[in-house]
Design a protein around this motif. Sequence first.
Motif, PDB file in Angstrom:
ATOM      1  N   SER A 266       0.587  -1.121  -0.216  1.00 41.24           N
ATOM      2  CA  SER A 266      -0.253  -0.299  -0.050  1.00 41.24           C
ATOM      3  C   SER A 266       0.745   1.368  -0.057  1.00 41.24           C
ATOM      4  O   SER A 266       0.621   2.234  -1.079  1.00 41.24           O
ATOM      5  CB  SER A 266      -0.813   0.159   0.844  1.00 41.24           C
ATOM      6  OG  SER A 266      -1.817  -1.945   0.976  1.00 41.24           O
ATOM      7  N   ALA A 267       2.108   1.615   0.627  1.00 42.98           N
ATOM      8  CA  ALA A 267       2.854   2.066   0.857  1.00 42.98           C
ATOM      9  C   ALA A 267       3.407   2.770  -0.539  1.00 42.98           C
ATOM     10  O   ALA A 267       3.583   4.098  -0.818  1.00 42.98           O
ATOM     11  CB  ALA A 267       3.838   1.966   1.092  1.00 42.98           C
ATOM     12  N   ALA A 268       3.751   1.774  -1.343  1.00 40.41           N
ATOM     13  CA  ALA A 268       4.494   2.180  -2.407  1.00 40.41           C
ATOM     14  C   ALA A 268       3.306   2.957  -3.369  1.00 40.41           C
ATOM     15  O   ALA A 268       3.721   4.052  -5.085  1.00 40.41           O
ATOM     16  CB  ALA A 268       4.357   0.382  -3.324  1.00 40.41           C
ATOM     17  N   ASP A 377      -7.568  -0.094   2.699  1.00 39.69           N
ATOM     18  CA  ASP A 377      -7.470  -0.344   1.333  1.00 39.69           C
ATOM     19  C   ASP A 377      -6.853   0.582   1.023  1.00 39.69           C
ATOM     20  O   ASP A 377      -7.038   1.923   1.110  1.00 39.69           O
ATOM     21  CB  ASP A 377      -9.051  -0.306   0.856  1.00 39.69           C
ATOM     22  CG  ASP A 377      -9.695  -0.481  -0.455  1.00 39.69           C
ATOM     23  OD1 ASP A 377      -9.267   0.350  -0.712  1.00 39.69           O
ATOM     24  OD2 ASP A 377      -8.758  -1.356  -0.506  1.00 39.69           O
ATOM     25  N   PRO A 378      -6.191   0.433   0.008  1.00 39.66           N
ATOM     26  CA  PRO A 378      -5.336   1.413  -0.670  1.00 39.66           C
ATOM     27  C   PRO A 378      -6.039   2.625  -1.201  1.00 39.66           C
ATOM     28  O   PRO A 378      -5.553   3.529  -1.413  1.00 39.66           O
ATOM     29  CB  PRO A 378      -4.513   0.842  -1.617  1.00 39.66           C
ATOM     30  CG  PRO A 378      -4.829  -0.480  -1.546  1.00 39.66           C
ATOM     31  CD  PRO A 378      -5.495  -0.830  -0.896  1.00 39.66           C
ATOM     32  N   ASP A 379      -7.039   3.154  -2.298  1.00 42.42           N
ATOM     33  CA  ASP A 379      -7.803   3.247  -2.612  1.00 42.42           C
ATOM     34  C   ASP A 379      -8.441   4.195  -2.027  1.00 42.42           C
ATOM     35  O   ASP A 379      -8.667   5.142  -2.173  1.00 42.42           O
ATOM     36  CB  ASP A 379      -9.121   1.902  -3.771  1.00 42.42           C
ATOM     37  CG  ASP A 379      -8.327   1.246  -4.682  1.00 42.42           C
ATOM     38  OD1 ASP A 379      -7.323   2.111  -5.635  1.00 42.42           O
ATOM     39  OD2 ASP A 379      -9.181   0.318  -5.992  1.00 42.42           O
ATOM     40  N   MET A 380      -8.792   3.824  -0.517  1.00 40.53           N
ATOM     41  CA  MET A 380      -9.738   4.507   0.287  1.00 40.53           C
ATOM     42  C   MET A 380      -8.158   5.356   0.960  1.00 40.53           C
ATOM     43  O   MET A 380      -8.593   6.647   0.745  1.00 40.53           O
ATOM     44  CB  MET A 380     -10.488   3.394   1.280  1.00 40.53           C
ATOM     45  CG  MET A 380     -10.421   4.495   2.622  1.00 40.53           C
ATOM     46  SD  MET A 380     -10.884   3.800   4.425  1.00 40.53           S
ATOM     47  CE  MET A 380      -9.562   3.531   5.156  1.00 40.53           C
ATOM     48  N   LEU A 381      -6.856   4.835   1.461  1.00 37.97           N
ATOM     49  CA  LEU A 381      -6.381   6.584   1.642  1.00 37.97           C
ATOM     50  C   LEU A 381      -5.965   6.837   0.264  1.00 37.97           C
ATOM     51  O   LEU A 381      -5.679   7.821   0.871  1.00 37.97           O
ATOM     52  CB  LEU A 381      -4.831   4.963   1.640  1.00 37.97           C
ATOM     53  CG  LEU A 381      -4.573   4.556   3.185  1.00 37.97           C
ATOM     54  CD1 LEU A 381      -3.833   3.785   3.016  1.00 37.97           C
ATOM     55  CD2 LEU A 381      -5.053   5.187   4.351  1.00 37.97           C
ATOM     56  N   LYS A 382      -5.798   6.812  -1.068  1.00 34.70           N
ATOM     57  CA  LYS A 382      -5.943   7.991  -1.741  1.00 34.70           C
ATOM     58  C   LYS A 382      -6.636   8.620  -1.845  1.00 34.70           C
ATOM     59  O   LYS A 382      -6.377  10.343  -2.217  1.00 34.70           O
ATOM     60  CB  LYS A 382      -5.735   6.979  -3.527  1.00 34.70           C
ATOM     61  CG  LYS A 382      -4.538   6.290  -3.350  1.00 34.70           C
ATOM     62  CD  LYS A 382      -4.695   5.436  -4.789  1.00 34.70           C
ATOM     63  CE  LYS A 382      -3.940   4.421  -5.448  1.00 34.70           C
ATOM     64  NZ  LYS A 382      -3.877   3.668  -6.652  1.00 34.70           N
ATOM     65  N   ARG A 383      -7.927   8.593  -1.977  1.00 36.99           N
ATOM     66  CA  ARG A 383      -9.431   8.900  -1.637  1.00 36.99           C
ATOM     67  C   ARG A 383      -8.462  10.163  -0.554  1.00 36.99           C
ATOM     68  O   ARG A 383      -8.781  11.340  -0.515  1.00 36.99           O
ATOM     69  CB  ARG A 383     -10.537   8.472  -1.106  1.00 36.99           C
ATOM     70  CG  ARG A 383     -10.655   7.792  -2.125  1.00 36.99           C
ATOM     71  CD  ARG A 383     -12.353   7.217  -2.639  1.00 36.99           C
ATOM     72  NE  ARG A 383     -12.455   6.741  -1.335  1.00 36.99           N
ATOM     73  CZ  ARG A 383     -12.635   5.026  -1.593  1.00 36.99           C
ATOM     74  NH1 ARG A 383     -12.041   4.468  -3.036  1.00 36.99           N
ATOM     75  NH2 ARG A 383     -12.781   4.407  -0.759  1.00 36.99           N
TER      76      ARG A 383
END
Length: 395
Positions: A266-268, A377-383
């Motif tokens: 997720s960090a990447a 969830d990485p998509d949630m972090l992006k948002r």
Amino acid sequence: MSRNDKGSLVRPDPLPESASRPVATPLSPSVVYASDTPDALDDQYEGRVQGYTYSREGHPNANVVARRLDAMEGASGGVVTGSGMGAVTAALMGLLSAGDHVIGGSQLYGRSLRLMTEDLPRLGIATTLAESGDIAAMTAAVRPETRMILVEVVSNPALNVADIQGLAALCRERDILLAVDNTFTTPRAFRPLEHGADIVLHSITKLLAGHSDVMLGYAVARNPEQSDRMRVFSVTTGLTPSPFDCWLAERGMLSFDLRFDRAQASAALLADHVATLPGVKRVLYPTRADHPDHARAMALLNGQGCNMVSFELDGGRAAANAFTRAADGLSFAPTLGDVGTTLSHPASSSHRALSAKDRASRGLTEGFFRVSVGLEDPDMLKRIFTQAIAEATGT
């Protein structure tokens, strides 16, 4: 006294016998352990038998954690301390003496820097700071009385990557101990003893335990005599770990590999996403091609970037305040390695003791953040980051 009379004692035999054994490690909070005779106690202290006496000198839960980390690091005889800084202190003050000189990486964690620059000199141990990725600078800092170099594999919080191979060669040539803080990278990404380090340090508090409910450290040396000196110093000065914290840490370490891999992936993704957002001046992540130490990171860490991302916002302190308010659901807290993503602002936390000039020399501006990526969830972090950065920078 008959067996039935023991029921009137305040402390009769504490545990019933059992033909089976617990699957989970029992919590052992006892501070003191009873021996049968003075001769039996001598046998323990003189190493003829294994046993416990007083929990400051060791207890079962600490030994379980130490053995697990020893296995992860390819080491033996590790010492568990009450905090990560306890481990750093055990290495520096357990192995160095007045008149010695130690070189530290200039990008060390804030409290490590403070110990190096304020406390050790007060006790007669001279210190110098140099960039851990610049072997020429490190070599220039060496004196006849230099006994140790202390660096982080990946520095906190600017994510500089140390030249471990160059440092190991320098230390072998000059008969200097190389101490490596492996907290950010963990044994999942890097094992310092396999790359020439003499001492490995950890803040177990962080990703190894992983739930923000433990305060522990770990120190081990390649040389058993040096590990024992760190252990004796820890016992003498009371750097004792809590049995409860050790018990929690072992539970956290059971899922460590899974948590590390998920958070790293997720960090990447998050690093690459944040780098595209307006209002972001720079993003630091070791596997990104624009990282200053990218080539060294790829070679040293075999392409792993770990779970830490750092970035800098336009707008200084005002933007930093707006960002933490807008990052809904993410904890703004001076920690890392939790199951949830946390935000840290070095200028107001880990490196606040440095002058503004010293922070600026390390690139730690008022808009600089360190992100410990968790298991969301990485998509949630992006948002969340997209919205919070837009609100913070007016973009």
